[in-house]
Write an enzyme that holds these catalytic residues in place. Structure first.
Site, PDB file in Angstrom:
ATOM      1  N   CYS A  55      85.854  28.280  21.246  1.00  0.00           N
ATOM      2  CA  CYS A  55      85.198  27.914  22.511  1.00  0.00           C
ATOM      3  C   CYS A  55      86.007  28.420  23.695  1.00  0.00           C
ATOM      4  O   CYS A  55      87.214  28.623  23.611  1.00  0.00           O
ATOM      5  CB  CYS A  55      85.048  26.397  22.573  1.00  0.00           C
ATOM      6  SG  CYS A  55      84.415  25.789  24.145  1.00  0.00           S
ATOM      7  N   SER A  85      87.027  26.940  26.370  1.00  0.00           N
ATOM      8  CA  SER A  85      88.042  26.057  26.960  1.00  0.00           C
ATOM      9  C   SER A  85      89.433  26.345  26.400  1.00  0.00           C
ATOM     10  O   SER A  85      90.427  26.262  27.127  1.00  0.00           O
ATOM     11  CB  SER A  85      87.695  24.598  26.720  1.00  0.00           C
ATOM     12  OG  SER A  85      86.465  24.325  27.324  1.00  0.00           O
ATOM     13  N   HIS A  97      90.817  29.091  28.336  1.00  0.00           N
ATOM     14  CA  HIS A  97      91.360  28.685  29.640  1.00  0.00           C
ATOM     15  C   HIS A  97      92.840  28.323  29.517  1.00  0.00           C
ATOM     16  O   HIS A  97      93.620  28.541  30.440  1.00  0.00           O
ATOM     17  CB  HIS A  97      90.609  27.468  30.195  1.00  0.00           C
ATOM     18  CG  HIS A  97      89.233  27.780  30.715  1.00  0.00           C
ATOM     19  ND1 HIS A  97      88.968  28.865  31.509  1.00  0.00           N
ATOM     20  CD2 HIS A  97      88.050  27.149  30.575  1.00  0.00           C
ATOM     21  CE1 HIS A  97      87.678  28.876  31.820  1.00  0.00           C
ATOM     22  NE2 HIS A  97      87.098  27.841  31.251  1.00  0.00           N
ATOM     23  N   HIS A 134      89.199  22.845  19.340  1.00  0.00           N
ATOM     24  CA  HIS A 134      88.631  21.512  19.608  1.00  0.00           C
ATOM     25  C   HIS A 134      87.156  21.436  19.227  1.00  0.00           C
ATOM     26  O   HIS A 134      86.453  20.564  19.709  1.00  0.00           O
ATOM     27  CB  HIS A 134      88.795  21.185  21.096  1.00  0.00           C
ATOM     28  CG  HIS A 134      87.991  22.108  21.960  1.00  0.00           C
ATOM     29  ND1 HIS A 134      88.421  23.355  22.283  1.00  0.00           N
ATOM     30  CD2 HIS A 134      86.752  21.981  22.489  1.00  0.00           C
ATOM     31  CE1 HIS A 134      87.497  23.962  22.997  1.00  0.00           C
ATOM     32  NE2 HIS A 134      86.462  23.150  23.136  1.00  0.00           N
ATOM     33  N   CYS A 154      81.702  20.553  20.089  1.00  0.00           N
ATOM     34  CA  CYS A 154      81.830  20.884  21.516  1.00  0.00           C
ATOM     35  C   CYS A 154      80.571  21.536  22.074  1.00  0.00           C
ATOM     36  O   CYS A 154      79.810  20.904  22.782  1.00  0.00           O
ATOM     37  CB  CYS A 154      83.044  21.753  21.811  1.00  0.00           C
ATOM     38  SG  CYS A 154      83.096  22.167  23.569  1.00  0.00           S
TER      39      CYS A 154
HETATM   40  N1  COD Z   1      76.892  35.235  36.581  1.00  0.00           N
HETATM   41  C1  COD Z   1      76.196  35.037  35.445  1.00  0.00           C
HETATM   42  N2  COD Z   1      76.782  34.896  34.222  1.00  0.00           N
HETATM   43  C2  COD Z   1      78.114  34.992  34.140  1.00  0.00           C
HETATM   44  C3  COD Z   1      78.930  35.209  35.291  1.00  0.00           C
HETATM   45  C4  COD Z   1      78.251  35.345  36.564  1.00  0.00           C
HETATM   46  N3  COD Z   1      78.923  35.561  37.691  1.00  0.00           N
HETATM   47  N4  COD Z   1      80.216  35.231  34.895  1.00  0.00           N
HETATM   48  C5  COD Z   1      80.234  35.043  33.562  1.00  0.00           C
HETATM   49  N5  COD Z   1      78.969  34.884  33.094  1.00  0.00           N
HETATM   50  C6  COD Z   1      78.534  34.613  31.731  1.00  0.00           C
HETATM   51  C7  COD Z   1      79.205  35.445  30.652  1.00  0.00           C
HETATM   52  O1  COD Z   1      78.575  36.699  30.473  1.00  0.00           O
HETATM   53  C8  COD Z   1      79.060  34.539  29.409  1.00  0.00           C
HETATM   54  O2  COD Z   1      77.875  34.807  28.696  1.00  0.00           O
HETATM   55  C9  COD Z   1      78.991  33.134  30.000  1.00  0.00           C
HETATM   56  O3  COD Z   1      78.900  33.282  31.412  1.00  0.00           O
HETATM   57  C10 COD Z   1      80.231  32.274  29.638  1.00  0.00           C
HETATM   58  O4  COD Z   1      80.165  32.001  28.297  1.00  0.00           O
HETATM   59  P1  COD Z   1      81.394  31.832  27.253  1.00  0.00           P
HETATM   60  O5  COD Z   1      80.794  31.935  25.875  1.00  0.00           O
HETATM   61  O6  COD Z   1      82.497  32.750  27.629  1.00  0.00           O
HETATM   62  O7  COD Z   1      81.901  30.354  27.506  1.00  0.00           O
HETATM   63  P2  COD Z   1      81.454  28.973  26.822  1.00  0.00           P
HETATM   64  O8  COD Z   1      79.981  28.833  26.879  1.00  0.00           O
HETATM   65  O9  COD Z   1      82.125  28.848  25.489  1.00  0.00           O
HETATM   66  O10 COD Z   1      82.160  27.893  27.799  1.00  0.00           O
HETATM   67  C11 COD Z   1      81.812  27.857  29.139  1.00  0.00           C
HETATM   68  C12 COD Z   1      82.389  26.604  29.835  1.00  0.00           C
HETATM   69  C13 COD Z   1      81.988  26.671  31.280  1.00  0.00           C
HETATM   70  C14 COD Z   1      81.801  25.356  29.215  1.00  0.00           C
HETATM   71  C15 COD Z   1      83.927  26.575  29.663  1.00  0.00           C
HETATM   72  O11 COD Z   1      84.464  27.729  30.217  1.00  0.00           O
HETATM   73  C16 COD Z   1      84.509  25.368  30.388  1.00  0.00           C
HETATM   74  O12 COD Z   1      84.684  25.312  31.575  1.00  0.00           O
HETATM   75  N6  COD Z   1      84.827  24.373  29.611  1.00  0.00           N
HETATM   76  C17 COD Z   1      85.334  23.147  30.131  1.00  0.00           C
HETATM   77  C18 COD Z   1      84.231  22.151  30.207  1.00  0.00           C
HETATM   78  C19 COD Z   1      84.304  21.122  29.170  1.00  0.00           C
HETATM   79  O13 COD Z   1      83.544  20.182  29.119  1.00  0.00           O
HETATM   80  N7  COD Z   1      85.220  21.301  28.294  1.00  0.00           N
HETATM   81  C20 COD Z   1      85.378  20.493  27.214  1.00  0.00           C
HETATM   82  C21 COD Z   1      85.552  21.350  26.015  1.00  0.00           C
HETATM   83  S1  COD Z   1      84.583  22.806  26.116  1.00  0.00           S
HETATM   84 ZN    ZN Z   2      84.735  23.535  23.953  1.00  0.00          ZN
END
Ligand code: COD
Ligand code: ZN
Length: 364
Positions: A38, A40, A43, A59, A164
């Site tokens: 994932c 996170s 990050h 996680h 998650c």
């Molecule tokens: N405009 C449109 N799409 C975008 C942009 C933009 N400017 N920038 C990036 N993207 C797209 C990417 O192409 C990608 O498809 C997507 O955004 C991000 O996806 P992933 O697969 O990299 O990330 P996820 O879905 O695994 O996780 C995203 C979160 C926002 C949930 C994660 O980064 C986060 O903040 N997690 C903390 C929140 C939480 O509750 N955490 C607990 C455990 S996850």
């Molecule tokens: Zn997660």
């Protein structure tokens, strides 16, 4: 046992032997079967989220109970479980209200279990546990409330994603925003979590679901999860495109699933008068957003946050898995690749490039 350890942000995870202590009172040892990669965790690897080091990340996991500590009553050895990264006490102000994601019983610092210590060590030095779960490892010890017993006919390399991404995304739509049948929805960011917001909105009966992502491959996948329309901001101005699809009004529910101030402000702008904008992504500590307060008043817009899909893990996770077994919740389609722990760094490189929704690290 073998684990992937992060020693410093910006360096690769090191796969090595570490020691794991037995579970103390109120704790459970789990043999990890599978763990989703994932964003996170990424990050923490990049330094955007600060954690004590060295640390074992991971996680989004499922596994089989290997040993229970004194006083544990909800599971026994051999039970199949999904790991929750948010322990609950069951008795505080928020748990009593049915909002366990806000449980007030917190450990003294991040990276430790509830008693303030770690069960992970190497050469006498503590290794920290990310999000209580520390599941990029063959085994882990977690608080009892972090193991959610599930039915045994569910493949664990699918069930793990409910720990998650599925819970966070589907829960944001159904529990937090409470998307209504017939409504309109926009989801900015269609990664592993955002695709599940799309799927949650579809389950809730939204009529129009607009997926927004920079990558066409993610937009194609979003259609599989129920998106009715897609917008790629590299080609079309997203606010104008949403207006064209919503009679100029914006959407009843907007979701930000990336975590940048710009996309949060965009999601709020896309929210129709009377609508609800939900932030799912966790931004870096120093991030700030800028909004015109009169929009809240004159347009009665709501801005809210969603943590862990406002989950009540023991209720919601088995329910989601029942929907999966009935063919009504998609999990298989999220899994782009299944790889051994040795390829965990490659899995994150692909996530960073945006090439995968989820890689699943499979132990057995
Ligand atoms: N405009 C449109 N799409 C975008 C942009 C933009 N400017 N920038 C990036 N993207 C797209 C990417 O192409 C990608 O498809 C997507 O955004 C991000 O996806 P992933 O697969 O990299 O990330 P996820 O879905 O695994 O996780 C995203 C979160 C926002 C949930 C994660 O980064 C986060 O903040 N997690 C903390 C929140 C939480 O509750 N955490 C607990 C455990 S996850
Ligand atoms: Zn997660």
């Amino acid at each position: 046992m073998k684990a992937a350890v992060l020693y410093e942000p910006g360096t690769p995870l090191v796969i090595e032997e570490v020691q794991l202590d037995p579970p103390k009172a109120g704790e459970v040892k789990v043999r990890v079967a599978a763990n989703g990669a994932c964003h996170s965790d990424l990050h923490v690897m990049t330094g955007d989220m600060r954690m004590p080091m060295p640390i074992v990340l991971g996680h989004e996991a499922a596994g089989i109970v290997a040993e229970v500590g004194p006083g544990v009553t909800s599971v026994r050895e051999g039970d199949h479980v999904v790991l929750s990264f948010s322990p609950v006490c069951g008795t505080c102000y928020y748990c009593t209200q049915g909002r366990p994601q806000l449980c007030e019983r917190k450990p003294p610092q991040p990276g430790v279990l509830l008693d303030g210590t770690t069960r992970l060590h190497k050469n006498g030095q503590p290794i920290y546990h990310f999000a209580f779960t520390a599941a990029f490892a063959e085994e882990t010890v977690v608080p009892e409330s972090c193991v959610i017993k599930i039915r045994e006919d569910i493949p664990l390399d699918r069930a793990c994603l409910v720990g998650c991404g599925v819970m966070t995304g589907v829960g944001a739509a159904i529990n937090t925003a409470q998307v209504r049948p017939g409504s309109s929805v926009a989801v900015i960011g269609c990664g592993g979590v955002g695709l599940n917001v799309v799927q949650g909105a579809a389950l809730a009966g939204a009529r129009r679901i607009i997926a927004i992502d920079l990558l066409d491959a993610k937009l194609e996948l979003a259609k599989v999860f129920g998106a009715t329309d897609t917008i790629n901001p590299t080609r079309d101005e997203p606010w104008q495109a949403v207006r064209d699809l919503t009679e100029g009004r914006g959407v009843d529910y907007a979701f930000e699933v990336i975590s940048t101030p710009k996309t949060i402000e965009l999601a709020f702008k896309m929210t129709a008068p009377g609508g609800v904008c939900t932030i799912v992504g966790v931004s870096p500590e120093k991030a700030r957003i800028s909004l015109n307060p009169n929009v809240f008043v004159g347009m009665e817009k709501t801005l809210k946050g969603s943590y862990y899909g406002s989950a009540r893990p023991r209720l919601d996770m088995p329910r989601l898995l029942d929907l999966y077994m009935q063919g009504r919740l998609k999990i298989d389609e999220l899994v782009s690749r299944t790889v051994p722990l040795e390829q965990v760094n490659e899995a994150y490189a692909l996530l960073q490039k945006g090439e995968v929704a989820r890689s699943v690290i499979k132990f057995f």
